[in-house]
Design a protein around this motif. Structure first.
Motif, PDB file in Angstrom:
ATOM      1  N   ILE A  46      -6.048  -2.870   4.603  1.00 52.42           N
ATOM      2  CA  ILE A  46      -4.911  -2.193   3.959  1.00 52.42           C
ATOM      3  C   ILE A  46      -3.599  -2.851   4.372  1.00 52.42           C
ATOM      4  N   LEU A  47      -3.438  -3.123   5.667  1.00 52.11           N
ATOM      5  CA  LEU A  47      -2.205  -3.739   6.167  1.00 52.11           C
ATOM      6  C   LEU A  47      -2.012  -5.142   5.607  1.00 52.11           C
ATOM      7  N   LEU A  48      -3.096  -5.921   5.524  1.00 47.75           N
ATOM      8  CA  LEU A  48      -2.990  -7.263   4.958  1.00 47.75           C
ATOM      9  C   LEU A  48      -2.664  -7.212   3.470  1.00 47.75           C
ATOM     10  N   PHE A  49      -3.222  -6.237   2.768  1.00 48.01           N
ATOM     11  CA  PHE A  49      -2.973  -6.108   1.329  1.00 48.01           C
ATOM     12  C   PHE A  49      -1.504  -5.809   1.050  1.00 48.01           C
ATOM     13  N   PHE A  50      -0.926  -4.901   1.827  1.00 49.88           N
ATOM     14  CA  PHE A  50       0.450  -4.484   1.572  1.00 49.88           C
ATOM     15  C   PHE A  50       1.494  -5.387   2.228  1.00 49.88           C
ATOM     16  N   PHE A  51       1.168  -5.964   3.389  1.00 48.28           N
ATOM     17  CA  PHE A  51       2.172  -6.719   4.138  1.00 48.28           C
ATOM     18  C   PHE A  51       1.867  -8.210   4.275  1.00 48.28           C
ATOM     19  N   GLN A  52       0.715  -8.662   3.769  1.00 46.54           N
ATOM     20  CA  GLN A  52       0.289 -10.057   3.904  1.00 46.54           C
ATOM     21  C   GLN A  52       0.344 -10.518   5.376  1.00 46.54           C
ATOM     22  N   PHE A  53       0.991 -11.657   5.642  1.00 46.20           N
ATOM     23  CA  PHE A  53       1.009 -12.179   7.008  1.00 46.20           C
ATOM     24  C   PHE A  53       1.763 -11.256   7.969  1.00 46.20           C
ATOM     25  N   ALA A  54       2.741 -10.523   7.450  1.00 45.29           N
ATOM     26  CA  ALA A  54       3.491  -9.587   8.286  1.00 45.29           C
ATOM     27  C   ALA A  54       2.616  -8.429   8.757  1.00 45.29           C
ATOM     28  N   GLY A  55       1.443  -8.298   8.153  1.00 43.72           N
ATOM     29  CA  GLY A  55       0.522  -7.250   8.577  1.00 43.72           C
ATOM     30  C   GLY A  55      -0.233  -7.589   9.844  1.00 43.72           C
ATOM     31  N   VAL A  56      -0.274  -8.871  10.226  1.00 41.04           N
ATOM     32  CA  VAL A  56      -1.045  -9.281  11.406  1.00 41.04           C
ATOM     33  C   VAL A  56      -0.519  -8.635  12.693  1.00 41.04           C
ATOM     34  N   PRO A  57       0.805  -8.693  12.981  1.00 46.51           N
ATOM     35  CA  PRO A  57       1.298  -7.995  14.185  1.00 46.51           C
ATOM     36  C   PRO A  57       1.004  -6.498  14.149  1.00 46.51           C
ATOM     37  N   LEU A  58       1.043  -5.907  12.939  1.00 46.27           N
ATOM     38  CA  LEU A  58       0.738  -4.474  12.804  1.00 46.27           C
ATOM     39  C   LEU A  58      -0.732  -4.206  13.096  1.00 46.27           C
ATOM     40  N   ILE A  59      -1.597  -5.138  12.716  1.00 40.79           N
ATOM     41  CA  ILE A  59      -3.032  -4.994  12.987  1.00 40.79           C
ATOM     42  C   ILE A  59      -3.291  -5.019  14.497  1.00 40.79           C
ATOM     43  N   ILE A  60      -2.630  -5.933  15.202  1.00 42.09           N
ATOM     44  CA  ILE A  60      -2.804  -6.013  16.659  1.00 42.09           C
ATOM     45  C   ILE A  60      -2.335  -4.715  17.313  1.00 42.09           C
ATOM     46  N   LEU A  61      -1.201  -4.199  16.851  1.00 45.97           N
ATOM     47  CA  LEU A  61      -0.692  -2.922  17.375  1.00 45.97           C
ATOM     48  C   LEU A  61      -1.669  -1.797  17.065  1.00 45.97           C
ATOM     49  N   PHE A  62      -2.205  -1.779  15.848  1.00 42.81           N
ATOM     50  CA  PHE A  62      -3.177  -0.766  15.427  1.00 42.81           C
ATOM     51  C   PHE A  62      -4.439  -0.847  16.278  1.00 42.81           C
ATOM     52  N   TYR A  63      -4.871  -2.060  16.577  1.00 45.36           N
ATOM     53  CA  TYR A  63      -6.051  -2.294  17.424  1.00 45.36           C
ATOM     54  C   TYR A  63      -5.847  -1.714  18.814  1.00 45.36           C
ATOM     55  N   ILE A  64      -4.677  -1.922  19.389  1.00 39.23           N
ATOM     56  CA  ILE A  64      -4.379  -1.396  20.720  1.00 39.23           C
ATOM     57  C   ILE A  64      -4.342   0.129  20.701  1.00 39.23           C
ATOM     58  N   ILE A  65      -3.703   0.693  19.673  1.00 36.87           N
ATOM     59  CA  ILE A  65      -3.610   2.162  19.545  1.00 36.87           C
ATOM     60  C   ILE A  65      -4.998   2.777  19.397  1.00 36.87           C
ATOM     61  N   LEU A  66      -5.818   2.194  18.530  1.00 39.11           N
ATOM     62  CA  LEU A  66      -7.174   2.703  18.340  1.00 39.11           C
ATOM     63  C   LEU A  66      -7.998   2.624  19.627  1.00 39.11           C
ATOM     64  N   SER A  67      -7.818   1.530  20.376  1.00 40.33           N
ATOM     65  CA  SER A  67      -8.567   1.368  21.625  1.00 40.33           C
ATOM     66  C   SER A  67      -8.154   2.404  22.660  1.00 40.33           C
ATOM     67  N   ILE A  68      -6.847   2.695  22.714  1.00 39.21           N
ATOM     68  CA  ILE A  68      -6.358   3.734  23.629  1.00 39.21           C
ATOM     69  C   ILE A  68      -6.927   5.097  23.222  1.00 39.21           C
ATOM     70  N   ALA A  69      -6.964   5.372  21.904  1.00 35.69           N
ATOM     71  CA  ALA A  69      -7.506   6.622  21.411  1.00 35.69           C
ATOM     72  C   ALA A  69      -8.997   6.739  21.715  1.00 35.69           C
ATOM     73  N   LYS A  70      -9.718   5.632  21.554  1.00 38.35           N
ATOM     74  CA  LYS A  70     -11.156   5.620  21.852  1.00 38.35           C
ATOM     75  C   LYS A  70     -11.412   5.855  23.322  1.00 38.35           C
ATOM     76  N   GLU A  71     -10.591   5.230  24.163  1.00 36.27           N
ATOM     77  CA  GLU A  71     -10.739   5.406  25.608  1.00 36.27           C
ATOM     78  C   GLU A  71     -10.451   6.846  26.014  1.00 36.27           C
ATOM     79  N   ALA A  72      -9.430   7.439  25.389  1.00 36.78           N
ATOM     80  CA  ALA A  72      -9.087   8.838  25.682  1.00 36.78           C
ATOM     81  C   ALA A  72     -10.192   9.791  25.234  1.00 36.78           C
ATOM     82  N   LYS A  73     -10.823   9.468  24.115  1.00 35.38           N
ATOM     83  CA  LYS A  73     -11.903  10.289  23.596  1.00 35.38           C
ATOM     84  C   LYS A  73     -13.112  10.266  24.515  1.00 35.38           C
ATOM     85  N   ASN A  74     -13.378   9.102  25.076  1.00 36.67           N
ATOM     86  CA  ASN A  74     -14.524   8.975  25.976  1.00 36.67           C
ATOM     87  C   ASN A  74     -14.253   9.602  27.336  1.00 36.67           C
TER      88      ASN A  74
END
Length: 239
Positions: free
Chosen positions: A211-239
């Motif tokens: 979704i981020l790549l579709f809407f933001f193209q290359f500008a979506g890559v930094p957002l993906i990395i941020l999203f990855y970190i946020i999701l990992s923190i959420a997963k760690e908190a869930k566990n």
């Protein structure tokens, strides 16, 4: 013969990194990004091939890190150096070695040093068999290479303007070095099965990335990395 297949794939990763290094030195960032992406592709499949063929070996682990050091360690450092040098050339010339190369540009190689330390830690850290501690070097490389691509293809983006500011590029170098060797627990994209419950966060990352790549193209890559970190923190908190 089959025991050499994973190492051959790793060698293709290294070859891709060597070509990407040459392209980055020449300032050909699009071609460098292409060969880095190819190297990361080979990096993903060499370990998979070793596991499927049941030929995992200590030398394969070391060779993999050596290849990653070029593709995902040296190349991003050169790219940051070139971006900083270009930004300083068209801006302030307070820090310089000559009229063409500036001292501050060498801050880009902090990422190379941090990547080397990250890869060395990974080889001896038994906790990182199914997840990562710190941002993986390929993810960090994609983050850094996205900035020149944004500047080329999306010049009106705020990130394109930021990528021409020395203070932003120095900050990215320092932040990247920190993330590479941080204690953040980040989940790996390796699927043991396709069950939704066990792979929920992986599916969220894949769908969110598209979704981020579709809407933001290359500008979506930094957002993906941020999203990855946020999701990992959420997963760690869930566990």
């Amino acid at each position: 013969m089959k025991k050499h297949i994973p190492n051959l794939i790793t060698a293709l990763n290294l070859l891709s990194g060597i070509v990407a290094t040459f392209m980055a030195v020449e300032g050909q960032f699009e071609q460098a990004a292409l060969f880095v992406a190819l190297g990361i592709f080979f990096d993903f499949f060499d370990g998979l091939a070793a596991r499927l063929l049941k030929v995992e070996s200590p030398i394969g682990v070391q060779l993999d890190s050596l290849a990653d050091m070029v593709t995902s360690g040296l190349v991003p450092g050169i790219v940051l150096f070139k971006l900083l040098d270009e930004a300083l050339t068209h801006g302030t010339s307070e820090f310089f070695i000559s009229t063409e190369t500036h001292y501050l540009a060498y801050m880009g190689f902090i990422v190379t040093l941090a990547s080397a330390y990250r890869l060395a830690k990974f080889n001896i850290d038994e906790r990182q068999t199914s997840s990562f501690i710190g941002l993986p070097t390929p993810a960090n490389t994609l983050l850094i290479l996205s900035f020149p691509l944004i500047a080329i293809h999306q010049p009106d983006s705020f990130l394109a303007n930021a990528a021409e500011a020395p203070i932003f590029l120095v900050a990215i170098s320092i932040i990247s070095a920190y993330l590479l060797n941080s204690n953040f627990h980040l989940f790996a994209l390796k699927f043991k099965n396709l069950q939704l419950k066990e792979n929920l966060f992986r599916y969220l990352l894949i769908i969110g990335s598209m979704i981020l790549l579709f809407f933001f193209q290359f500008a979506g890559v930094p957002l993906i990395i941020l999203f990855y970190i946020i999701l990992s923190i959420a997963k760690e908190a869930k566990n």
